[in-house]
Enzyme design. Structure first.
Site, PDB file in Angstrom:
ATOM      1  N   ILE A 670       0.818  -1.211   0.000  1.00 29.37           N
ATOM      2  CA  ILE A 670       0.000   0.000   0.000  1.00 29.37           C
ATOM      3  C   ILE A 670       0.850   1.258   0.000  1.00 29.37           C
ATOM      4  O   ILE A 670       0.326   2.357  -0.045  1.00 29.37           O
ATOM      5  CB  ILE A 670      -0.979   0.039   1.199  1.00 29.37           C
ATOM      6  CG1 ILE A 670      -0.252  -0.292   2.499  1.00 29.37           C
ATOM      7  CG2 ILE A 670      -2.151  -0.867   0.971  1.00 29.37           C
ATOM      8  CD1 ILE A 670      -1.133  -0.184   3.725  1.00 29.37           C
ATOM      9  N   GLY A 671       2.145   1.096   0.046  1.00 26.35           N
ATOM     10  CA  GLY A 671       2.942   2.321   0.007  1.00 26.35           C
ATOM     11  C   GLY A 671       4.417   2.058   0.139  1.00 26.35           C
ATOM     12  O   GLY A 671       4.853   0.959   0.465  1.00 26.35           O
ATOM     13  N   GLU A 672       5.162   3.105  -0.145  1.00 20.06           N
ATOM     14  CA  GLU A 672       6.618   3.039  -0.033  1.00 20.06           C
ATOM     15  C   GLU A 672       7.008   4.275   0.756  1.00 20.06           C
ATOM     16  O   GLU A 672       6.861   5.395   0.282  1.00 20.06           O
ATOM     17  CB  GLU A 672       7.217   3.062  -1.435  1.00 20.06           C
ATOM     18  CG  GLU A 672       8.721   2.912  -1.498  1.00 20.06           C
ATOM     19  CD  GLU A 672       9.144   1.462  -1.277  1.00 20.06           C
ATOM     20  OE1 GLU A 672       9.947   1.238  -0.371  1.00 20.06           O
ATOM     21  OE2 GLU A 672       8.644   0.585  -2.014  1.00 20.06           O
ATOM     22  N   GLY A 673       7.403   4.084   1.997  1.00 18.58           N
ATOM     23  CA  GLY A 673       7.737   5.238   2.821  1.00 18.58           C
ATOM     24  C   GLY A 673       9.232   5.440   2.887  1.00 18.58           C
ATOM     25  O   GLY A 673       9.993   4.701   2.271  1.00 18.58           O
ATOM     26  N   GLY A 674       9.629   6.474   3.617  1.00 14.67           N
ATOM     27  CA  GLY A 674      11.036   6.763   3.760  1.00 14.67           C
ATOM     28  C   GLY A 674      11.793   5.618   4.410  1.00 14.67           C
ATOM     29  O   GLY A 674      13.001   5.483   4.272  1.00 14.67           O
ATOM     30  N   GLY A 676      10.841   2.271   4.213  1.00 14.86           N
ATOM     31  CA  GLY A 676      10.670   0.970   3.570  1.00 14.86           C
ATOM     32  C   GLY A 676       9.253   0.783   3.067  1.00 14.86           C
ATOM     33  O   GLY A 676       8.417   1.689   3.164  1.00 14.86           O
ATOM     34  N   LYS A 692       5.147  -2.380   8.145  1.00 13.54           N
ATOM     35  CA  LYS A 692       6.219  -1.567   7.585  1.00 13.54           C
ATOM     36  C   LYS A 692       7.511  -2.375   7.635  1.00 13.54           C
ATOM     37  O   LYS A 692       7.929  -2.807   8.701  1.00 13.54           O
ATOM     38  CB  LYS A 692       6.347  -0.275   8.402  1.00 13.54           C
ATOM     39  CG  LYS A 692       7.178   0.776   7.728  1.00 13.54           C
ATOM     40  CD  LYS A 692       7.202   2.060   8.537  1.00 13.54           C
ATOM     41  CE  LYS A 692       5.891   2.810   8.535  1.00 13.54           C
ATOM     42  NZ  LYS A 692       5.855   3.950   7.650  1.00 13.54           N
ATOM     43  N   ASP A 790       9.347  15.006  10.520  1.00 15.08           N
ATOM     44  CA  ASP A 790       8.928  14.841   9.135  1.00 15.08           C
ATOM     45  C   ASP A 790       7.409  14.913   9.015  1.00 15.08           C
ATOM     46  O   ASP A 790       6.778  14.033   8.445  1.00 15.08           O
ATOM     47  CB  ASP A 790       9.477  13.517   8.593  1.00 15.08           C
ATOM     48  CG  ASP A 790       9.505  13.487   7.070  1.00 15.08           C
ATOM     49  OD1 ASP A 790       9.313  14.568   6.467  1.00 15.08           O
ATOM     50  OD2 ASP A 790       9.702  12.409   6.489  1.00 15.08           O
TER      51      ASP A 790
END
Ligand SMILES: *[C@@H]1O[C@H](CO)[C@@H](O)[C@H](O)[C@H]1NC(C)=O
Ligand SMILES: *[C@@H]1O[C@H](CO)[C@@H](O)[C@H](O)[C@H]1NC(C)=O
Length: 994
Positions: A670-674, A676, A692, A790
């Site tokens: 569902i996503g790619e964060g800072g 991982g 995550k 952030d």
């Protein structure tokens, strides 16, 4: 002015009323009512009303503000100022979760316009005063209090009542027939009192009833046959009411039912009632009702059904094909006589359906994944071999006879004296069969109704310091909402002493609604009911006190079973909804005979040779361990660290998470964060999670890493994404969070237009205030002070109800070794970073305040600060805001998508707050607590702090920047030109070049 009537007490109406009430120019509160409120406060024992101001004109200062940290708390008063007499009248009073220790106020009758009264979750005692007979109440909730005595008959005089709730009190005696006069009643909740006798026939006058709950009382006689008069019923709950079965056949009339819960009926059995007309059924429970015969096939037509509980009956035959019920999530067929093969559709149902088939007579013993699945098939087959507790153990023969078993339920391994209580940390679940090793395991069934199930519902942890002997045994305990069995296996035949250790660690005993819960359950040993209606609190005489129950049991077939069962008694909503069911701290089983000492006489050469072999093996083993430590030292120390740490959250195995995310399937990403990738997953108990994956290259020592996670997990606030736990195995580092249905604020505001949610103004205001609250908590309220570093719209997630929750807090710290103000590594995002942090790495919580200001602007404008199309006039959104502020034309900033549907006052306020927050110097930026207060209108935005000239002057921009840079060398004039320009972009738009 037209008289404003209150047709339904939805909150919308209240909000509307509140707006009317706070409009300037309307009248003041009627003086009699002000006087009445003072009397009411005194009678209730309420001390925090600010009586110097008019309650209706100034609702917010009359009341202390609503605090987020007390989720059950509410402190509201609503007025209606639009009556023709020109004065304001109090129409609603909500004082919830406040532990008010007085009595129900007789002066209530002097609030003659009051229609809504909610006093749930206090510590009020006595009974309802007779003066209330002449009120015009439409909604009355007195749930979870200490009220006692009979239900007064004059309640029948308040014929305006639509909703009446007196759940979880100590009302006794019979239900007065006068309640039959309440012909407007739509909802009647009498759960968890000591009511006796039969229901009066007059209740058949309540033909408008949509909801009736009468569980956990001591009624007598047959279940009343009033259903023909209650045709509109949508929800009906009769659990452990005392009534005898069978269920009257007229129940089949109730075609509007969406929820039916009947359980623990005494008396004779019957066939399954005809429920075929109830096509809209959502949650159906007919548990322990002595039902015989087969499960009707029309259940497969209940397309809306989500929960089906038919456990503890005498149902036989096969399970009808329910594979077409797409919404079905939980099915409990536990403890019946179901037979034949296990249907194929069940084997094929996969992870969608959590299914408990334990304690049945199927001809086939089948266990799909041996304890790691959504199905519990413990003792589900009728195999003649009683030793088979399920397919999983068939091939696990006992290696030797055992004479004891010790378990620290829900906790870590603990050694007391020479006894080691084994760890029991599996999280359990709604249909869970778990076996620890060859000698013990458990079968757990049921979920907590009326609660959004989470992973943590099945283990309780102590909330205060325990001082009893062996207190380690009581710091955690296993909880069960329905039925829970521990079994010991491989026991030698003979008599055993079973000791069950209990302590009430959830319900409290102070003068608070936290003390009003009554936990009552039954205990079976070897399937024999040994303790009925067991209540830890009264048995131990107090909470946080240990009580040990002992029983001798015979083991004839090597298996000992101890089962805890909730039979619907006691409270279920005190202090919180979902507080009920058995609670067990530790179990100790020891043989009542001296275990034989084997082998003494058999010392022989063979044994000596054996000993030599053992010594050799040991040497090899030690060498092996040394080698293993050398190679994998990092891993093992990390895992040891984890075990020592008492996380407030759970541990997950890699296997669990792999199963939950379908082996980290790309479709689940569902996503790619800072930090991982993020995956969506579903755990065994149905909890939806976000996983995550941290990149494993963290320089940090594992010990510190584990400590950090422990600390982050302690940060809990309604506006922070909840960390459920972590998984650290080998090189896998995973964090497990609650899943947020509505993605991020960025996604909602800036995502592709088709299919994205439109955020109206109230939603945006709520989001802004929520983010501010979450940050205020991180900066000022939590024990561990955290600078997020952030804050941006992609890091603020939205739940189902569009509540904002900040994610990734605390993670920046994980990536860094030192904890000083000067950060060695910048962990921020272009467009949101405060200038002093971006340029110098100078980090205080004011850096978050700056980022918050940018986010607030983006929320108002519906535009991304950086993606904002720059033109000759403005470089970015913040720049534009400043220019518009100077021109006095702030409204131009507002997202056109809002049309004219917004509160201009709030919008202006938010922009001003945002500009305060984005002050180029950190010191003048407000604290987050001040921001919350300003956004909520509690404090006036301090305009003096915004000096527009500071933004307009390029000279200043440069000076300001130079000041911030401190000792940096004087730039040449050429450099200063470009620096001035870049500084403009730097601190306004944070397009960092550092
Ligand atoms: C309730 O109403 C009845 C009949 O109108 C009346 O006689 C009685 O006094 C009332 N009860 C109270 C406590 O006001
Ligand atoms: C009153 O009861 C009805 C019927 O159950 C319900 O729909 C309504 O929401 C209740 N009102 C309030 C304010 O809870």
């Amino acid at each position: 002015m037209a008289r404003l009537v209150l047709p339904y007490f939805s909150f919308i109406v209240f909000l509307l009323l509140m707006c009317i009430a706070t409009q300037p120019g309307t009248g003041t509160t009627h003086s009699d009512e002000v006087k009445a409120l003072l009397d009411i406060a005194e009678q209730l024992g309420k001390k925090d009303w600010n009586t110097n101001v008019d309650p209706c004109i100034n609702e917010s200062s009359w009341l202390t503000p609503k605090l987020d940290s007390r989720p059950l708390y509410d402190n509201s008063l609503f007025c209606n100022c639009s009556y023709p007499d020109g004065v304001c009248h109090v129409v609603a009073l909500i004082l919830k979760g406040q532990d008010l220790g007085g009595v129900l106020p007789r002066s209530l009758v002097n609030l003659s316009y009051l229609t809504y009264l909610d006093l749930n979750r206090n510590f009020l005692s006595g009974n309802i005063p007779h003066e209330w007979a002449s009120t015009k109440l439409e909604f009355l909730s007195l749930s979870v209090n200490n009220l006692s005595g009979p239900i007064p008959s004059f309640l029948g005089n308040i014929t305006t009542l639509r909703n009446l709730t007196i759940e979880s009190n100590l009302f006794s005696g019979t239900v007065p027939h006068e309640l039959g006069n309440l012909v407007n009643l739509e909802s009647l909740v009498l759960n968890a009192n000591n009511l006796t006798g039969e229901l009066p026939v007059a209740l058949t006058n309540l033909t408008k009833l949509k909801l009736l709950r009468i569980s956990s009382n001591n009624f007598t006689g047959r279940m009343p046959d009033f259903f023909r008069s209650w045709k509109l019923l949508q929800k009906l709950e009769i659990q452990a009411s005392g009534f005898e079965g069978p269920i009257p056949s007229s129940i089949s009339i109730l075609s509007n039912l969406t929820e039916l819960r009947i359980s623990d009926l005494v008396g004779e059995g019957s066939k399954f009632s005809n429920l075929s007309s109830m096509k809209g059924m959502n949650r159906l429970m007919l548990k322990s009702c002595n039902i015989t015969g087969s499960i009707p096939s029309y259940i497969s037509d209940m397309k809306e059904i989500q929960i089906l509980d038919l456990s503890f009956n005498r149902l036989e035959g096969s399970v009808p094909d329910l594979s077409g019920l797409e919404k079905l999530q939980f099915m409990y067929l536990t403890s019946n006589l179901l037979n034949g093969p296990i249907p194929e559709w069940i084997k094929d149902s996969g992870n969608r359906l959590q299914l408990d088939l334990s304690y049945n007579s199927f001809s086939e013993s089948y266990d799909p994944a041996c304890g790691d699945s959504f199905k519990n098939l413990f003792k589900s087959s009728s195999g003649r071999d009683n030793l088979i507790l399920g397919e999983c153990l068939k091939n696990v023969p006992c290696s030797k006879d055992r004479y004891s078993m010790h378990i620290n339920c829900g906790g870590n391994a603990i050694t007391i004296g020479n006894i080691t209580y084994e760890a029991d940390k599996d999280l359990g679940g709604s249909a869970r069969y778990f076996h620890e090793n060859e000698n013990w395991g458990f079968s757990g069934t049921g979920h907590f109704w009326d609660l959004d199930t989470t992973l943590y519902d099945y283990i309780a942890n102590n909330v205060s310091i325990l001082t009893m002997n062996e207190s380690e045994l009581y710091t955690s305990a296993r909880l069960s909402p329905l039925s829970f069995t521990y079994y010991a296996r491989c026991l030698a035949k003979g008599t055993y002493k079973v000791k069950l250790h209990f302590a009430e660690i959830v319900i409290r005993d102070n003068r608070s609604f936290y003390s009003l819960g009554r936990r009552i359950f039954d205990i079976y040993v070897q399937e024999k009911l040994v303790w009925k209606d067991f209540d830890i609190d009264s048995s131990a005489i107090g909470v946080d006190k240990a009580v040990v129950k002992e029983h001798k049991a015979n083991v004839t077939d090597n298996v000992l079973m101890i089962r805890f069962y909730w039979a619907g008694k006691g409270t279920t909503a005190a202090p919180k909804r979902g507080t009920y069911g058995p609670l067990i701290s530790a179990i100790s089983v020891e043989s009542d005979f001296i275990p034989p000492h084997d082998g003494k006489k058999k010392i022989s050469i063979v044994v000596l040779i054996g000993a030599a072999v053992v010594v050799l093996l040991l040497i090899f083993m030690i060498l092996g361990i040394l080698w293993w430590k050398g190679c994998l030292g990092g891993r093992s120390s990390r895992e040891n660290g984890l075990k020592e740490l008492d996380l407030q959250t759970g541990f997950f195995t890699y296997r669990q998470i792999k199963a939950a995310t379908n082996n980290f399937n790309a479709a689940n990403k569902i996503g790619e964060g800072g930090f991982g990738s993020v995956f969506k997953g579903i755990l065994l108990d149905g909890t939806v999670i976000a996983v995550k994956q941290l990149s494993p290259k963290s320089k940090q020592g594992s010990r510190e890493f584990v400590n950090e996670i422990g600390m982050i997990s302690g940060l809990q606030h309604p506006n922070l994404v909840r960390l459920y736990g972590c998984c650290i195995e080998g090189k896998h580092l995973l964090l497990i969070y609650e899943y947020m249905e509505n993605n991020s604020v960025a996604h909602t505001l800036f995502g592709p237009a088709d299919g994205r949610l439109k955020l109206d103004w109230p939603a945006r205001q709520k989001i802004c205030v929520g983010i501010a609250r979450g940050l205020a908590f991180l900066h000022e309220e939590s024990t561990l002070k955290v600078v997020h570093r952030d804050i941006k719209t992609t890091n603020v997630l939205l739940d189902r109800d569009l509540n904002p929750k900040i994610s990734d807090f605390g993670l920046a710290k994980l990536n860094e070794e030192e904890n000083t103000h000067i950060s060695t590594r910048i962990a921020g995002t272009i467009g949101y970073m405060a200038p002093e942090y971006a340029l110098r790495g100078y980090l205080t919580d004011k850096a978050d305040v700056f980022s918050f200001g940018v986010v607030a602007l983006e929320i108002v404008a519906g535009k991304n600060n950086m993606k904002y199309q720059p033109n000759e006039n403005f470089v970015c959104l913040l720049d534009k805001a400043i220019v518009l502020q100077q021109k006095g034309n702030l409204m131009e900033l507002v997202d056109p998508e809002l049309g004219s549907e917004f509160s201009k006052k709030e919008v202006i306020r938010m922009i001003k707050v945002a500009l305060l927050c984005t002050n180029p110097s950190p010191a003048p930026r407000p604290t987050m607590t001040a921001v919350v207060s300003m956004l909520e209108g509690g404090t006036v935005v301090d305009e003096l702090n915004i000096d527009p000239s500071i933004y307009g002057n390029n000279e200043w921009r440069f000076e300001g920047l130079r000041n911030q840079l401190g000792k940096s060398p004087q730039p040449s004039s050429r450099e200063s030109q470009s620096l001035a320009q870049s500084s403009n972009a730097t601190w306004m738009c944070s397009s960092t070049s550092v």
